[in-house]
Design a protein around this motif. Structure first.
Motif, PDB file in Angstrom:
ATOM      1  N   GLY A 192       0.953  -1.089  -0.074  1.00 20.34           N
ATOM      2  CA  GLY A 192      -0.040  -0.005   0.073  1.00 20.34           C
ATOM      3  C   GLY A 192       0.883   1.351  -0.022  1.00 20.34           C
ATOM      4  N   ILE A 193       0.247   2.287  -0.533  1.00 23.33           N
ATOM      5  CA  ILE A 193       0.947   3.732  -0.643  1.00 23.33           C
ATOM      6  C   ILE A 193      -0.089   4.608  -0.660  1.00 23.33           C
ATOM      7  CG2 ILE A 193       1.073   3.109  -3.118  1.00 23.33           C
ATOM      8  CD1 ILE A 193       3.382   5.309  -3.294  1.00 23.33           C
ATOM      9  N   GLN A 194       0.159   5.705   0.217  1.00 24.57           N
ATOM     10  CA  GLN A 194      -0.763   6.831   0.382  1.00 24.57           C
ATOM     11  C   GLN A 194       0.106   8.409   0.634  1.00 24.57           C
ATOM     12  OE1 GLN A 194      -4.371   6.241   0.323  1.00 24.57           O
ATOM     13  NE2 GLN A 194      -4.633   8.458   0.257  1.00 24.57           N
ATOM     14  N   GLU A 195      -0.388   9.247   0.242  1.00 27.69           N
ATOM     15  CA  GLU A 195       0.207  10.621   0.490  1.00 27.69           C
ATOM     16  C   GLU A 195      -0.347  10.876   1.910  1.00 27.69           C
ATOM     17  OE1 GLU A 195      -1.195  13.978  -1.625  1.00 27.69           O
ATOM     18  OE2 GLU A 195       0.695  14.675  -1.971  1.00 27.69           O
ATOM     19  N   ILE A 196       0.947  11.305   2.867  1.00 31.04           N
ATOM     20  CA  ILE A 196       0.834  11.572   4.367  1.00 31.04           C
ATOM     21  C   ILE A 196       0.683  13.212   4.251  1.00 31.04           C
ATOM     22  CG2 ILE A 196       1.093   9.561   5.377  1.00 31.04           C
ATOM     23  CD1 ILE A 196       4.057  10.476   5.827  1.00 31.04           C
ATOM     24  N   SER A 197       1.471  14.092   3.687  1.00 30.44           N
ATOM     25  CA  SER A 197       1.641  15.327   3.416  1.00 30.44           C
ATOM     26  C   SER A 197       2.025  15.635   2.193  1.00 30.44           C
ATOM     27  CB  SER A 197       2.511  15.992   4.515  1.00 30.44           C
ATOM     28  OG  SER A 197       3.787  15.478   4.344  1.00 30.44           O
ATOM     29  N   PRO A 198       1.865  16.970   1.649  1.00 26.41           N
ATOM     30  CA  PRO A 198       2.122  17.216   0.267  1.00 26.41           C
ATOM     31  C   PRO A 198       3.272  16.515  -0.206  1.00 26.41           C
ATOM     32  CG  PRO A 198       0.872  19.272   1.281  1.00 26.41           C
ATOM     33  CD  PRO A 198       1.394  18.243   2.272  1.00 26.41           C
ATOM     34  N   ASP A 199       3.202  15.650  -1.156  1.00 30.13           N
ATOM     35  CA  ASP A 199       4.291  15.017  -1.943  1.00 30.13           C
ATOM     36  C   ASP A 199       5.163  14.125  -0.944  1.00 30.13           C
ATOM     37  OD1 ASP A 199       5.249  14.313  -4.525  1.00 30.13           O
ATOM     38  OD2 ASP A 199       6.440  15.880  -4.842  1.00 30.13           O
ATOM     39  N   VAL A 200       4.606  13.606   0.140  1.00 28.82           N
ATOM     40  CA  VAL A 200       5.299  12.753   0.963  1.00 28.82           C
ATOM     41  C   VAL A 200       4.518  11.480   1.261  1.00 28.82           C
ATOM     42  CG1 VAL A 200       6.507  12.291   3.266  1.00 28.82           C
ATOM     43  CG2 VAL A 200       6.322  14.642   2.166  1.00 28.82           C
ATOM     44  N   LEU A 237       0.591  -7.436   5.268  1.00 28.71           N
ATOM     45  CA  LEU A 237       0.047  -5.960   5.050  1.00 28.71           C
ATOM     46  C   LEU A 237      -0.499  -5.909   3.620  1.00 28.71           C
ATOM     47  CD1 LEU A 237       2.548  -3.971   7.339  1.00 28.71           C
ATOM     48  CD2 LEU A 237       0.228  -4.947   7.784  1.00 28.71           C
ATOM     49  N   ASN A 238      -1.378  -5.086   3.452  1.00 26.56           N
ATOM     50  CA  ASN A 238      -1.880  -4.955   2.186  1.00 26.56           C
ATOM     51  C   ASN A 238      -2.308  -3.534   1.928  1.00 26.56           C
ATOM     52  OD1 ASN A 238      -3.294  -5.285  -0.336  1.00 26.56           O
ATOM     53  ND2 ASN A 238      -3.853  -7.247   0.183  1.00 26.56           N
ATOM     54  N   GLY A 239      -3.684  -3.146   1.763  1.00 22.50           N
ATOM     55  CA  GLY A 239      -3.933  -1.637   1.517  1.00 22.50           C
ATOM     56  C   GLY A 239      -3.712  -0.787   2.596  1.00 22.50           C
ATOM     57  N   LEU A 240      -3.339   0.526   2.321  1.00 23.09           N
ATOM     58  CA  LEU A 240      -2.757   1.432   3.467  1.00 23.09           C
ATOM     59  C   LEU A 240      -3.672   2.789   3.362  1.00 23.09           C
ATOM     60  CD1 LEU A 240       0.761   2.148   4.000  1.00 23.09           C
ATOM     61  CD2 LEU A 240      -0.742   3.970   3.573  1.00 23.09           C
TER      62      LEU A 240
END
Ligand SMILES: *[C@@H]1O[C@H](CO)[C@@H](O)[C@H](O)[C@H]1NC(C)=O
Length: 321
Positions: A94-102, A146-149
């Motif tokens: 899984g991958i997701q933005e946590i702050s702009p471009d991070v 671990l899969n989706g985030l």
């Protein structure tokens, strides 16, 4: 011509023309569907997840290599570059933005055939404003798969990462600042009991105090209200059934676009779940994740990745059902 004959002729003509119209519309449907989807890139192997940078570039995670790839989807035959290489042997989930471009990214060392965890499930912080500089947020030592985030409270300023565990049937919460890890939701609706596919909670997406998720084995798309710390604030609700969902995207009006690994289609589900349609029937195999573009030109383009290595752009408003 008698009136009766004329009525018969009219009937004949109506059915003849509706037959013609049927063929014409079937043909134009096929044409529209073809123009509604286009391949951005073909990787040699299994893709797992996708996020989009503020500049519109796609970040794509890979099961069979410890790499996070970046592609510019508007440069038609743009070759992917490696945004970051994780330690040897890791698969990227899984991958997701946590702050702009991070971005927060989950990786782990798994047996590629059984998907069983071997060791080192880790959640990382990948800073694309600093050329992909990467630091470990936390290890999740008790994770099974671990899969989706997803992140809360928002992708602009996240404090907590929530990661689905598809074998344990739960959600882990990882505090981004402290690295503290807790099992935050351990709900029956996230489990799978027997069945052909032992993968339970798979895709997760937090929006406005609600966690949406797929349970692949139970073939449900669900929601559960969230507390600020990522624990459940109430009971789960099944929004739609008979969807063997993987990861998914939700648009501004709450319509969900759910990829399916085994059904070979993309499901469109309205916010309340009352309208569910299967789009892209049999045009793609093994869909694993989807994300809308982030520029004015592609905000209604859904980028879909597959376990056959394809990255596809779907114009969701042009797809007929
Ligand atoms: C949750 O479900 C339980 C058992 O069905 C029920 O007793 C309880 O009232 C429900 N809670 C909410 C907030 O709806």
């Amino acid at each position: 011509m008698t009136p009766i004959c004329s009525a018969k002729l009219t009937l004949f003509l109506i059915s003849f023309f509706s037959l013609l119209l049927y063929h014409v519309s079937a043909a134009s449907t096929a044409r529209r569907q073809t123009s509604a989807i286009s391949t951005i890139y073909q990787f040699p192997n299994q893709l797992e997840n996708i996020a989009v940078r503020p500049n519109g570039n796609l970040l794509i995670s890979y099961i069979t290599a410890p790499e996070l790839y970046e592609i510019n989807p508007s440069a038609n035959v743009g070759r992917p570059s490696i945004a970051h290489t994780f330690p040897n042997g890791h698969s990227v989930f899984g991958i997701q933005e946590i702050s702009p471009d991070v971005f927060a990214v989950a990786t782990g060392i798994i047996d590629q055939l059984t998907l069983q965890a071997e060791r080192e499930y880790t959640v990382w912080r990948v800073d694309m404003t600093a050329d992909g500089a990467t630091t470990e947020i936390a290890k999740v030592p008790d994770a099974e798969f671990l899969n989706g985030l997803t992140v809360i409270p928002s992708s602009e300023a996240a404090t907590t990462v929530l990661v689905a565990d598809s074998f344990a049937g739960c959600v882990w919460a990882v505090d981004i600042a402290t690295g503290a890890v807790t099992k935050s939701i351990d709900d029956e609706s996230m489990k799978v009991r027997g069945g052909a596919i032992p993968i339970s909670v798979n895709g997760v997406l937090a929006r406005g105090g609600t966690l949406y998720y797929t349970n692949m084995g139970q073939r449900n798309f669900l929601s559960i209200p969230l507390n600020d710390d990522g624990t459940a604030a109430g009971n789960a609700t099944v929004i739609a059934s008979d969807i063997g969902g993987d990861d998914f995207e939700i648009d501004a009006v709450g319509t969900a676009y759910i990829t399916t690994y085994t059904d070979n289609t993309l499901f469109r589900v309205s916010a309340a779940g009352e309208l569910m349609t299967s789009i892209l029937d049999f045009q793609l195999n093994g869909l694993t994740a989807a994300h809308f573009g982030r520029t004015a030109d592609d905000e209604r383009t859904l980028y879909v990745v597959t376990n056959e290595g394809r990255v596809v752009a779907v114009q969701v408003d042009l797809v007929d059902v």
